[in-house]
Scaffold this active site. Structure first.
Site, PDB file in Angstrom:
ATOM      1  N   CYS A 179       2.453  -1.242  16.538  1.00 52.44           N
ATOM      2  CA  CYS A 179       3.503  -2.331  15.860  1.00 52.44           C
ATOM      3  C   CYS A 179       5.205  -2.509  16.140  1.00 52.44           C
ATOM      4  O   CYS A 179       5.617  -2.435  15.967  1.00 52.44           O
ATOM      5  CB  CYS A 179       3.899  -0.883  14.627  1.00 52.44           C
ATOM      6  SG  CYS A 179       1.783  -0.624  13.499  1.00 52.44           S
ATOM      7  N   THR A 239       0.419  -0.835   0.126  1.00 54.50           N
ATOM      8  CA  THR A 239       0.000   0.149  -0.223  1.00 54.50           C
ATOM      9  C   THR A 239       0.625   1.840   0.389  1.00 54.50           C
ATOM     10  O   THR A 239       0.276   2.552  -0.710  1.00 54.50           O
ATOM     11  CB  THR A 239      -0.590  -0.012   1.179  1.00 54.50           C
ATOM     12  OG1 THR A 239      -2.238  -1.477   1.267  1.00 54.50           O
ATOM     13  CG2 THR A 239      -2.109   1.171   1.557  1.00 54.50           C
ATOM     14  N   ALA A 240       1.907   1.701   0.589  1.00 63.23           N
ATOM     15  CA  ALA A 240       3.308   2.239   0.777  1.00 63.23           C
ATOM     16  C   ALA A 240       3.072   2.894  -1.110  1.00 63.23           C
ATOM     17  O   ALA A 240       3.373   3.715  -1.252  1.00 63.23           O
ATOM     18  CB  ALA A 240       3.516   2.153   1.937  1.00 63.23           C
ATOM     19  N   GLU A 289       4.623   4.647   7.955  1.00 63.33           N
ATOM     20  CA  GLU A 289       4.702   3.776   9.154  1.00 63.33           C
ATOM     21  C   GLU A 289       4.387   2.310   9.091  1.00 63.33           C
ATOM     22  O   GLU A 289       2.956   2.004   8.853  1.00 63.33           O
ATOM     23  CB  GLU A 289       4.723   3.926  10.772  1.00 63.33           C
ATOM     24  CG  GLU A 289       5.188   2.884  11.569  1.00 63.33           C
ATOM     25  CD  GLU A 289       4.214   2.225  12.227  1.00 63.33           C
ATOM     26  OE1 GLU A 289       4.723   0.614  11.405  1.00 63.33           O
ATOM     27  OE2 GLU A 289       2.903   2.509  12.065  1.00 63.33           O
TER      28      GLU A 289
END
Length: 318
Positions: A102, A50-51, A68
């Site tokens: 995370c 997705t990044a 992130e």
């Protein structure tokens, strides 16, 4: 991980990664609209795929990006570690906020000399965990956990409880999938691996018991892919070189934790770890120059600064 995009005052989140297929059209329409808006910043908490798409789509608009992209963080415990500190902190770093942080240490590497002792204590303390609905914010949660030896859980209406449900049904199913995958890959479930039996309003909640898995190689999927839940693996290691190789063998590089009483070893290992943040003999602790300054003192300084600025503006305007 959840989709997340912020541009100025805009905020949007998708229910969960597992339901991404059903929400892709809505998500990308929103992303494209926001990338073309007047906002100049874009912050994303997601996976690498997705990044990559966000970077490509944002390039024509010269957006400032903060990405992130998840973590599969190693928690390394050497045989000279202080277990009275390493064990309870490792329980906290494994299961805080149901593992939906995370920065959680989901891969525990323990030197063989203390492996059995550590695992016994770790399981004993993790058994203190029960499940509930928490109404605390994440910052309050982490603060409460740092003040307790065990993570206290129970009735959701009790202020001492601090471990709750997973974010969605889809994410719960993802956790269950990885637990079953661990068994297929040769792992042994030594704690948890199932859902708790809850009554009343908690009965249909998306809860999962803290789960500890042993016997898995560092190269297996369960140790390579981000689970983002209350599931950790514990793996014995022999040498410093071996554990550094295993710690660095994933595609993530968010954080790591090192436990040892040997300061030279701690710095040596930290230098070799491919991680943006490395904690030594602690977890989720940030040191500031003003850490010994009282809240009242900080508030007073801020108030003086604001009043001084206002006075200077008034003098300048006159």
């Amino acid at each position: 991980m959840q989709h997340g995009l912020w541009t100025r005052s805009h905020s949007w989140r998708c229910p969960s990664q597992a339901s991404r297929c059903a929400s892709d059209i809505l998500y990308w329409r929103f992303v494209n609209l926001q990338l073309q808006s007047h906002g100049c910043n874009c912050t994303l908490s997601e996976g690498t795929k997705t990044a990559h798409a966000i970077i490509v789509d944002s390039a024509p608009f010269y957006k400032k990006l903060s990405l992130e992209l998840g973590g599969k963080n190693p928690n390394i415990i050497f045989d000279d570690a202080d277990l009275s500190q390493a064990v309870p902190t490792s329980v906290r770093s494994s299961f805080a906020n149901q593992g939906e942080i995370c920065l959680c240490g989901s891969r525990l590497f323990v030197q063989k000399g203390i492996y059995d002792k550590f695992l016994e204590q770790f399981i004993a303390q993790a058994k203190q965990l029960k499940v509930h609905i928490t109404r605390l914010s994440l910052s309050l949660l982490l603060g409460a956990l740092t003040r307790t030896k065990y993570i206290q859980v129970g009735d959701p209406k009790e202020p001492s409880t601090n471990m709750g449900a997973l974010v969605s049904k889809e994410h719960l199913e993802k956790i269950q999938y990885y637990v079953e995958l661990a068994k297929e890959e040769g792992g042994k479930i030594v704690l948890g691996g199932d859902r708790p039996n809850l009554d009343g309003e908690l009965k249909n909640g998306y809860y999962h018991n803290p789960t500890v898995i042993v016997g898995l190689p560092p190269s297996c999927r369960v140790q390579q892919e981000e689970i983002f839940g209350p599931v950790v693996t514990v793996t014995p290691f022999e040498s410093e070189e071996e554990v550094i190789e295993w710690a660095n063998c994933v595609k993530y590089g968010l954080s790591a934790t090192v436990w040892t009483e040997n300061l030279r070893k701690a710095h040596r290992v930290a230098q070799e770890l491919k991680a943006g943040t490395v904690w030594i003999n602690t977890w989720m602790k940030v040191y500031h120059k003003t850490q010994n300054t009282s809240v009242f003192d900080l508030s007073f300084r801020l108030m003086v600064f604001i009043l001084t600025a206002r006075l200077a503006c008034a003098i300048w305007r006159s």
